[in-house]
Design a protein around this motif. Sequence first.
Motif, PDB file in Angstrom:
ATOM      1  N   VAL A  14       0.848  -1.201   0.000  1.00  0.00           N
ATOM      2  CA  VAL A  14       0.000   0.000   0.000  1.00  0.00           C
ATOM      3  C   VAL A  14       0.874   1.239   0.000  1.00  0.00           C
ATOM      4  CG1 VAL A  14      -1.841   1.263   1.181  1.00  0.00           C
ATOM      5  CG2 VAL A  14      -1.753  -1.233   1.340  1.00  0.00           C
ATOM      6  N   ILE A  15       0.515   2.206  -0.821  1.00  0.00           N
ATOM      7  CA  ILE A  15       1.123   3.534  -0.784  1.00  0.00           C
ATOM      8  C   ILE A  15       0.073   4.506  -0.273  1.00  0.00           C
ATOM      9  CG2 ILE A  15       2.134   5.416  -2.131  1.00  0.00           C
ATOM     10  CD1 ILE A  15       3.067   3.238  -4.132  1.00  0.00           C
ATOM     11  N   VAL A  16       0.413   5.269   0.752  1.00  0.00           N
ATOM     12  CA  VAL A  16      -0.497   6.250   1.336  1.00  0.00           C
ATOM     13  C   VAL A  16       0.039   7.641   1.029  1.00  0.00           C
ATOM     14  CG1 VAL A  16      -1.602   7.105   3.427  1.00  0.00           C
ATOM     15  CG2 VAL A  16      -1.107   4.650   3.190  1.00  0.00           C
ATOM     16  N   ILE A  17      -0.772   8.445   0.362  1.00  0.00           N
ATOM     17  CA  ILE A  17      -0.397   9.821   0.052  1.00  0.00           C
ATOM     18  C   ILE A  17      -0.939  10.713   1.169  1.00  0.00           C
ATOM     19  CG2 ILE A  17      -0.495  11.695  -1.629  1.00  0.00           C
ATOM     20  CD1 ILE A  17      -1.280   9.598  -3.736  1.00  0.00           C
ATOM     21  N   GLY A  18      -0.047  11.233   1.997  1.00  0.00           N
ATOM     22  CA  GLY A  18      -0.453  12.098   3.100  1.00  0.00           C
ATOM     23  C   GLY A  18      -0.244  11.432   4.442  1.00  0.00           C
ATOM     24  N   GLY A  19       0.472  12.131   5.332  1.00  0.00           N
ATOM     25  CA  GLY A  19       0.769  11.578   6.653  1.00  0.00           C
ATOM     26  C   GLY A  19      -0.004  12.230   7.775  1.00  0.00           C
ATOM     27  N   GLY A  20      -1.099  12.945   7.435  1.00  0.00           N
ATOM     28  CA  GLY A  20      -1.957  13.519   8.466  1.00  0.00           C
ATOM     29  C   GLY A  20      -2.724  12.435   9.194  1.00  0.00           C
ATOM     30  N   PRO A  21      -3.703  12.802  10.037  1.00  0.00           N
ATOM     31  CA  PRO A  21      -4.399  11.804  10.854  1.00  0.00           C
ATOM     32  C   PRO A  21      -5.005  10.652  10.063  1.00  0.00           C
ATOM     33  CG  PRO A  21      -4.874  13.989  11.671  1.00  0.00           C
ATOM     34  CD  PRO A  21      -4.091  14.185  10.402  1.00  0.00           C
ATOM     35  N   ALA A  22      -5.633  10.926   8.914  1.00  0.00           N
ATOM     36  CA  ALA A  22      -6.238   9.833   8.136  1.00  0.00           C
ATOM     37  C   ALA A  22      -5.172   8.912   7.569  1.00  0.00           C
ATOM     38  CB  ALA A  22      -7.104  10.407   7.013  1.00  0.00           C
ATOM     39  N   GLY A 299     -10.533  10.438   4.520  1.00  0.00           N
ATOM     40  CA  GLY A 299     -10.337  11.724   5.183  1.00  0.00           C
ATOM     41  C   GLY A 299     -10.777  12.878   4.303  1.00  0.00           C
ATOM     42  N   ASP A 300     -10.101  14.017   4.466  1.00  0.00           N
ATOM     43  CA  ASP A 300     -10.492  15.209   3.715  1.00  0.00           C
ATOM     44  C   ASP A 300     -10.298  15.043   2.214  1.00  0.00           C
ATOM     45  OD1 ASP A 300     -10.866  16.159   6.238  1.00  0.00           O
ATOM     46  OD2 ASP A 300      -9.383  17.762   6.136  1.00  0.00           O
ATOM     47  N   ALA A 301      -9.537  14.059   1.787  1.00  0.00           N
ATOM     48  CA  ALA A 301      -9.406  13.789   0.355  1.00  0.00           C
ATOM     49  C   ALA A 301     -10.710  13.267  -0.226  1.00  0.00           C
ATOM     50  CB  ALA A 301      -8.287  12.783   0.095  1.00  0.00           C
ATOM     51  N   ALA A 302     -11.568  12.699   0.641  1.00  0.00           N
ATOM     52  CA  ALA A 302     -12.858  12.167   0.202  1.00  0.00           C
ATOM     53  C   ALA A 302     -13.974  13.184   0.400  1.00  0.00           C
ATOM     54  CB  ALA A 302     -13.185  10.885   0.967  1.00  0.00           C
ATOM     55  N   ALA A 303     -13.999  13.804   1.573  1.00  0.00           N
ATOM     56  CA  ALA A 303     -15.087  14.730   1.894  1.00  0.00           C
ATOM     57  C   ALA A 303     -14.730  15.526   3.134  1.00  0.00           C
ATOM     58  CB  ALA A 303     -16.390  13.958   2.136  1.00  0.00           C
ATOM     59  N   PHE A 304     -15.322  16.702   3.231  1.00  0.00           N
ATOM     60  CA  PHE A 304     -15.148  17.509   4.443  1.00  0.00           C
ATOM     61  C   PHE A 304     -16.400  18.335   4.664  1.00  0.00           C
ATOM     62  CE2 PHE A 304     -13.681  21.161   6.971  1.00  0.00           C
ATOM     63  CZ  PHE A 304     -13.111  20.473   8.027  1.00  0.00           C
ATOM     64  N   PRO A 307     -16.708  23.118   9.996  1.00  0.00           N
ATOM     65  CA  PRO A 307     -16.081  22.780  11.277  1.00  0.00           C
ATOM     66  C   PRO A 307     -16.940  23.036  12.505  1.00  0.00           C
ATOM     67  CG  PRO A 307     -15.258  24.898  10.529  1.00  0.00           C
ATOM     68  CD  PRO A 307     -16.133  24.355   9.418  1.00  0.00           C
ATOM     69  N   LEU A 308     -18.236  23.281  12.348  1.00  0.00           N
ATOM     70  CA  LEU A 308     -19.090  23.686  13.455  1.00  0.00           C
ATOM     71  C   LEU A 308     -18.967  22.766  14.665  1.00  0.00           C
ATOM     72  CD1 LEU A 308     -21.266  25.598  14.542  1.00  0.00           C
ATOM     73  CD2 LEU A 308     -22.976  24.223  13.348  1.00  0.00           C
ATOM     74  N   PHE A 309     -18.944  21.442  14.448  1.00  0.00           N
ATOM     75  CA  PHE A 309     -18.868  20.516  15.574  1.00  0.00           C
ATOM     76  C   PHE A 309     -17.549  19.753  15.632  1.00  0.00           C
ATOM     77  CE2 PHE A 309     -23.518  21.072  15.427  1.00  0.00           C
ATOM     78  CZ  PHE A 309     -23.712  21.453  16.758  1.00  0.00           C
ATOM     79  N   SER A 310     -16.525  20.274  15.000  1.00  0.00           N
ATOM     80  CA  SER A 310     -15.164  19.718  15.135  1.00  0.00           C
ATOM     81  C   SER A 310     -15.094  18.252  14.732  1.00  0.00           C
ATOM     82  CB  SER A 310     -14.669  19.869  16.588  1.00  0.00           C
ATOM     83  OG  SER A 310     -14.778  21.199  17.030  1.00  0.00           O
ATOM     84  N   THR A 311     -15.770  17.910  13.653  1.00  0.00           N
ATOM     85  CA  THR A 311     -15.868  16.506  13.250  1.00  0.00           C
ATOM     86  C   THR A 311     -14.715  16.022  12.381  1.00  0.00           C
ATOM     87  OG1 THR A 311     -17.261  17.235  11.408  1.00  0.00           O
ATOM     88  CG2 THR A 311     -18.388  16.435  13.369  1.00  0.00           C
ATOM     89  N   GLY A 312     -13.872  16.939  11.867  1.00  0.00           N
ATOM     90  CA  GLY A 312     -12.915  16.582  10.830  1.00  0.00           C
ATOM     91  C   GLY A 312     -11.984  15.440  11.169  1.00  0.00           C
ATOM     92  N   VAL A 313     -11.247  15.537  12.279  1.00  0.00           N
ATOM     93  CA  VAL A 313     -10.252  14.518  12.617  1.00  0.00           C
ATOM     94  C   VAL A 313     -10.930  13.192  12.949  1.00  0.00           C
ATOM     95  CG1 VAL A 313      -8.380  13.876  14.176  1.00  0.00           C
ATOM     96  CG2 VAL A 313      -8.589  16.234  13.397  1.00  0.00           C
ATOM     97  N   ALA A 314     -12.064  13.265  13.650  1.00  0.00           N
ATOM     98  CA  ALA A 314     -12.764  12.029  14.010  1.00  0.00           C
ATOM     99  C   ALA A 314     -13.259  11.297  12.773  1.00  0.00           C
ATOM    100  CB  ALA A 314     -13.924  12.337  14.952  1.00  0.00           C
ATOM    101  N   LEU A 315     -13.918  12.012  11.862  1.00  0.00           N
ATOM    102  CA  LEU A 315     -14.393  11.355  10.643  1.00  0.00           C
ATOM    103  C   LEU A 315     -13.241  10.770   9.849  1.00  0.00           C
ATOM    104  CD1 LEU A 315     -17.118  12.765  11.308  1.00  0.00           C
ATOM    105  CD2 LEU A 315     -17.348  13.237   8.866  1.00  0.00           C
ATOM    106  N   ALA A 316     -12.140  11.512   9.775  1.00  0.00           N
ATOM    107  CA  ALA A 316     -10.992  11.057   8.998  1.00  0.00           C
ATOM    108  C   ALA A 316     -10.375   9.794   9.580  1.00  0.00           C
ATOM    109  CB  ALA A 316      -9.950  12.170   8.917  1.00  0.00           C
ATOM    110  N   THR A 317     -10.168   9.769  10.884  1.00  0.00           N
ATOM    111  CA  THR A 317      -9.496   8.619  11.495  1.00  0.00           C
ATOM    112  C   THR A 317     -10.426   7.423  11.636  1.00  0.00           C
ATOM    113  OG1 THR A 317      -9.924   9.570  13.697  1.00  0.00           O
ATOM    114  CG2 THR A 317      -7.778  10.009  12.703  1.00  0.00           C
ATOM    115  N   LEU A 318     -11.710   7.661  11.890  1.00  0.00           N
ATOM    116  CA  LEU A 318     -12.660   6.552  11.927  1.00  0.00           C
ATOM    117  C   LEU A 318     -12.750   5.874  10.567  1.00  0.00           C
ATOM    118  CD1 LEU A 318     -15.466   8.230  14.059  1.00  0.00           C
ATOM    119  CD2 LEU A 318     -14.251   6.123  14.675  1.00  0.00           C
TER     120      LEU A 318
END
Length: 425
Positions: A14-22, A299-304, A307-318
């Motif tokens: 597997v090659i993963v592009i991006g080392g952020g949370p997702a 993660g954000d590469a798929a959808a975002f 930020p009203l309820f701070s869901t970004g990191v949770a959705l990405a990592t889940l």
Amino acid sequence: MSSTLFGFSDDFDVIVIGGGPAGATAAGLLAKRGHRVLVLDRERFPRYHIGESLIPGVMVPMEELGLVERMEAKGFERKYGGTLVWGNNEVPWNFSFTTGGRIPYAFHTRRADLDALILDRARELGAFVVEDATVKDTIEEDGRVVGVRYALRGLNGTREARGRMVIDASGQARVVGRKYTEVNWNEQLRNVAVWTYFDNCHRLPGDEWSNILIEGTADGWFWGIPIDKGVFSVGYVTRSEVATASDKALEDLFVSELATTTKLKDLLRDATPAAGYRSARDWSYTQDRFHGNGWVLVGDAAAFVDPLFSTGVALATLAASTLSKVVDKVLRHPEIEEKALDRYSAAYQAFFHDIRQFVEGFYDRSKTKGFYFNMAQDVIDPEKKNDAEVDFVKLVSGLSGKAGGLFELELDDLVADATPPATAG
């Protein structure tokens, strides 16, 4: 297999592009399952990122990665809920994560520290990580993505890495998504944000001490996040068209709107500015497709969503946690790839749709707290099995409704259908 200047083969599972949370979550969990994983990121960690407030859903993949104790040791501020000045009478009201289920808290963090922590854990689990590496293009053979070409900062030319699957976790850069699919912007959430940091801030009283503060104004809303000691992240969000129509620069708009707040202005009464201003705009979107032949988005590469309820990191990592299970199964049973990724995509989009639908409705500040609770119930619990307030907290915790379909994706039937039955000897 060829050798690179890093001393390891350029062939991977597997090659993963991006080392952020997702990306780091997906890479770490795939490496933990025994796969050979390469992570390429154009930045050098730790690096700055906005999105400092987390929700309890993020604790699920952090537990899988074995990072909860390290987050505590880092001294991240525990977050037990939120305080809102929102609705038709603008009376402050609170919610507590303890109302919504088994995970009673999340954290506020400095994202540079959090993101580096997750990426370092991916390294520990066996992923190869190359920073300062900008992916330039995908490599295709017979219509399938089989690798990427990337450039290293300070070196001429490009290098190649090949993999059986490419995961695009490049955030809003959407490296693979831009090439193979279209983006759909959410017209209801075309917003602009401007933010900065303050020292020597006061805190909310009592049990609200570490709550995120969300305060509505005439044309937008503010966040106030207690990151560390007296340091607050403070941001203002408004419609892009409002910001464009204003004769004020974003920084001046921030200052003038801050003066109209009540709770936030009080918390900042003795505060001193601690940074310059940053801004972002038009960030709510969904890609048309989340996967194709040899590639998949997370993660954000798929959808975002806003930020009203701070869901970004949770959705990405889940989503990354689920994707790691799906890709693991696909690598072991290549014949199920398309159907397995279809299921991942459908579950991810359903989960995302719940959050987006609720945020769109929540932006109507003419309603009461009870209306918002009922709206959350309509989204995730139409049979009304729980109290409406419980459903509200489950939704804003990232642990709700169709999330179960994302977290508990079943693929064994695909494997059984694809595997020929054994013949009698």
